[in-house]
Scaffold this motif. Structure first.
Motif, mmCIF file in Angstrom:
data_model
loop_
_atom_site.group_PDB
_atom_site.id
_atom_site.type_symbol
_atom_site.label_atom_id
_atom_site.label_comp_id
_atom_site.label_asym_id
_atom_site.label_seq_id
_atom_site.Cartn_x
_atom_site.Cartn_y
_atom_site.Cartn_z
ATOM 1 N N ALA A 212 44.172 -29.892 -22.580
ATOM 2 C CA ALA A 212 42.932 -30.481 -22.040
ATOM 3 C C ALA A 212 42.901 -31.996 -22.226
ATOM 4 O O ALA A 212 43.531 -32.529 -23.134
ATOM 5 C CB ALA A 212 41.735 -29.842 -22.735
ATOM 6 N N ASP A 213 42.131 -32.692 -21.357
ATOM 7 C CA ASP A 213 42.008 -34.151 -21.476
ATOM 8 C C ASP A 213 41.339 -34.526 -22.806
ATOM 9 O O ASP A 213 40.398 -33.861 -23.255
ATOM 10 C CB ASP A 213 41.170 -34.709 -20.318
ATOM 11 N N LEU A 360 42.811 -31.458 -10.512
ATOM 12 C CA LEU A 360 43.675 -32.402 -11.234
ATOM 13 C C LEU A 360 43.012 -32.851 -12.537
ATOM 14 O O LEU A 360 41.827 -33.163 -12.565
ATOM 15 C CB LEU A 360 43.907 -33.622 -10.322
ATOM 16 N N THR A 361 43.799 -32.878 -13.620
ATOM 17 C CA THR A 361 43.270 -33.421 -14.879
ATOM 18 C C THR A 361 43.826 -34.836 -15.059
ATOM 19 O O THR A 361 44.804 -35.216 -14.407
ATOM 20 C CB THR A 361 43.695 -32.567 -16.088
ATOM 21 N N GLU A 362 43.197 -35.581 -15.973
ATOM 22 C CA GLU A 362 43.684 -36.944 -16.223
ATOM 23 C C GLU A 362 45.081 -36.898 -16.838
ATOM 24 O O GLU A 362 45.936 -37.724 -16.512
ATOM 25 C CB GLU A 362 42.714 -37.653 -17.173
ATOM 26 N N ASN A 363 45.315 -35.910 -17.722
ATOM 27 C CA ASN A 363 46.655 -35.731 -18.315
ATOM 28 C C ASN A 363 47.694 -35.569 -17.218
ATOM 29 O O ASN A 363 48.765 -36.195 -17.251
ATOM 30 C CB ASN A 363 46.705 -34.471 -19.188
ATOM 31 N N THR A 395 30.400 -35.579 -18.031
ATOM 32 C CA THR A 395 30.889 -35.024 -16.767
ATOM 33 C C THR A 395 31.750 -36.091 -16.127
ATOM 34 O O THR A 395 31.318 -37.243 -16.005
ATOM 35 C CB THR A 395 29.715 -34.663 -15.827
ATOM 36 N N LYS A 396 32.965 -35.736 -15.752
ATOM 37 C CA LYS A 396 33.816 -36.747 -15.128
ATOM 38 C C LYS A 396 34.471 -36.199 -13.875
ATOM 39 O O LYS A 396 34.598 -34.981 -13.692
ATOM 40 C CB LYS A 396 34.854 -37.269 -16.110
ATOM 41 N N MET A 397 34.866 -37.115 -13.037
ATOM 42 C CA MET A 397 35.398 -36.755 -11.740
ATOM 43 C C MET A 397 36.636 -37.607 -11.479
ATOM 44 O O MET A 397 36.618 -38.807 -11.757
ATOM 45 C CB MET A 397 34.310 -37.146 -10.743
ATOM 46 N N LEU A 398 37.692 -36.980 -11.005
ATOM 47 C CA LEU A 398 38.885 -37.748 -10.622
ATOM 48 C C LEU A 398 38.862 -37.865 -9.098
ATOM 49 O O LEU A 398 38.815 -36.843 -8.403
ATOM 50 C CB LEU A 398 40.154 -37.028 -11.059
#
Ligand code: FAD
Ligand code: NAD
Length: 474
Positions: A212-213, A360-363, A395-398
């Protein structure tokens, strides 16, 4: 017996496949070695763990009420009643599945199945008795997975448990060591800590939930540092030994070896596919080095008579992926041009706070060197989060900076597992951040943070001031 379609395994992959096959008018048999339908998820996984986590959450919420001037007495916990209530949940759901199978005329076959060749299964009934042969046109293999074992930890002690043992809730041990800081370790660690055990977690890598990020894990780790007695990262368990009323554990970290005793140990270091002992060598099915059955995007194996779904055919090992693949496999057999090609398979860790992500995750973006814009909306800016006393969320969004398309969503906070569904829909539908921003969300809700995160991407989130020099504005 000959059937056009046989499903091997009655978990969320297998029963979803068998039920859809029946709904589409196919004659289908379902083979399950367990007495009850439901598989890992219902009988010893998702459902019992979530029932116990619900209890844990009620206990922690009642403690949190102190801040609001409401004090409850220390709870008294009747473990036998708790165990019975959890088993009642399982009983109701597995009973419901049996009824649904009966009503759909799915032929239930009880026993452990093995392939004899590409079109024949041999089933050994659980209580002994004559073996039965089933010939088929197509088999959907849904045999699932089991806990990974570390041979050195098999010391024959009932104090050393896997997830199945931990969910049985024999008692609330004074102290519990959880080996593995992944999904199961953190969920079950949370349950036992809330019930009163002193819980320690040991994790091999340098972080909890390595997949996980980091920004999503951080608020969880902070809270768990308060709930658990200790969290040992970059640490290895090198030895388990039976001691008087305890298990003696030897740890190895960069600064050397230490030894501590625990009332119980839960080993939760991953799961292995059930692809062995199935006679797959008598078929053309290909099993890879990790034991997963290889499938194409229509769930077909290398054997034209056999398809495979769920945990036995790869990661992520999640119930909703298994069910979805089961439906794709049946649609393929029904002659439809179905494929399993999701843009987003949601993942939820049901801890407190919950962590959820999709797409998509940041990782992954960093590892792939992919250029994305990450827009974050801290829950400290959310009225609803304040009203709940839980401003630790995010809450984040790519977002693809070229097209504004939402590629991934990550959420940490209470209820993140429910909130992520909107992110899944947005990613699957190819929504732009503007679509989310301009869809009116109800106020005051945590769901609004999705729209606000999209607003923040454009630099116009009402509750967040961004100076113009910071790129504010649309
Ligand atoms: P399974 O559910 O494993 O079912 C396989 C079935 O096949 C079993 O019933 C087995 O008895 C039967 N079988 C195997 N071999 C044979 C044979 N030879 N003959 C006859 N029958 C056979 N996932 C989530 O999405 N959300 C969660 O919250 C979640 N929580 C979990 C918590 C725990 C503690 C655990 C252990 C897992 C959790 N999972 C969760 C994972 C989830 O349980 C699995 O991904 C899911 O059950 C996989 O479904 P499946 O149908 O592929 O296999
Ligand atoms: P996991 O892969 O999530 O976590 C295992 C952890 O153990 C990892 O962090 C790994 O680095 C660590 N580890 C491995 N070997 C170790 C060792 N020798 N000592 C210390 N740490 C070690 O596996 P899990 O928690 O066993 O869960 C198995 C799978 O079941 C999950 O991957 C998931 O697919 C499924 N599951 C899902 C949910 C959910 O959806 N909420 C809940 C539980 C389980």
């Amino acid at each position: 017996m000959h059937v056009p379609v046989v499903v091997l395994g009655g978990g969320p992959g297998g029963y979803a496949a068998a039920f859809l096959a029946a709904d589409l008018g196919m004659q289908v048999a379902l083979v399950e070695r367990d007495e009850r339908l439901g598989g890992t998820c219902l009988l010893r996984g998702c459902i019992p763990s979530k029932a116990l986590l619900h209890v844990g959450r009620v206990l922690s919420e009642s403690r949190e009420m102190e801040e609001w001037g409401i004090r409850f007495d220390k709870p008294s916990i009747d473990v036998a009643a708790l165990r019975a209530r959890k088993d009642k949940v399982i009983g109701a759901l597995t009973g419901g599945l049996s009824q649904l199978a009966r009503r759909r005329n799915v032929t239930m076959v009880s026993g452990a199945a093995r392939f004899v060749n590409s079109t024949t299964l041999e089933v050994s009934p659980a209580g002994g008795g004559d073996r039965q042969r089933i010939t088929f046109d197509h088999c959907i293999l849904a045999s699932g997975s089991r806990p990974a074992r570390i041979p050195a930890f098999d010391i024959g002690s009932p104090r050393v448990m896997d997830s199945t043992g931990a969910l049985e809730l024999a008692d609330v041990p004074e102290s519990l060591l959880v080996v593995g800081g992944g999904y199961i370790g953190l969920e079950m660690g949370t349950v036992y800590a809330e019930l009163g055990s002193k819980v320690s977690v040991v994790e091999l890598t340098d972080t909890l939930l390595p997949g996980a990020d980091r920004d999503l894990v951080k608020p969880l780790q902070k809270r768990l540092e308060g709930l658990f007695e200790s969290i040992m990262l970059r640490t290895k368990v090198v030895k388990l030994e039976e001691a008087k009323n305890a298990v003696r554990v030897t740890f190895e970290a960069a600064d050397g070896q230490t030894t501590r005793e625990f009332s119980r140990v839960l080993v939760a270091v991953g799961r292995r596919p059930n692809s062995d002992n199935l006679g797959l060598e008598t078929t053309k099915v290909v099993v890879n080095a990790k034991g997963f059955v290889e499938v194409d995007d229509q769930q077909r194996t290398a054997d034209p008579h056999i398809l495979a779904i769920g945990d036995v055919c790869g990661e992520p090992m999640l119930a909703h992926r298994a069910s979805h693949q089961g439906k794709v496999a049946v649609e393929v057999l029904h002659g439809e041009a179905a494929v399993f090609a999701p843009r987003a398979i949601p993942a939820v860790v049901f801890t407190d706070p919950e962590i959820a992500w999709a797409g998509l995750t940041e990782n992954e973006a960093t590892a792939a060197g992919r250029s994305v814009e990450v827009s974050k909306y801290p829950w400290a800016a959310s009225g609803r989060a304040h009203a709940l006393g839980r401003t630790d969320g995010l809450t984040k969004m790519l977002v693809d900076p070229e097209t504004d398309t939402v590629l991934g969503v990550g959420i940490v906070g209470p209820g993140a597992g429910e909130l992520i569904a909107e992110g899944v829909l947005a990613i699957e539908m190819g929504c732009s951040a503007r679509d989310l921003m301009e869809s009116i969300h109800p106020h005051p809700t945590l769901g609004e943070t999705m729209a606000f995160s999209a607003e923040n991407y454009f630099g116009v989130a009402t509750e967040i001031y961004r100076p113009k020099a910071d790129g504010g504005g649309r």
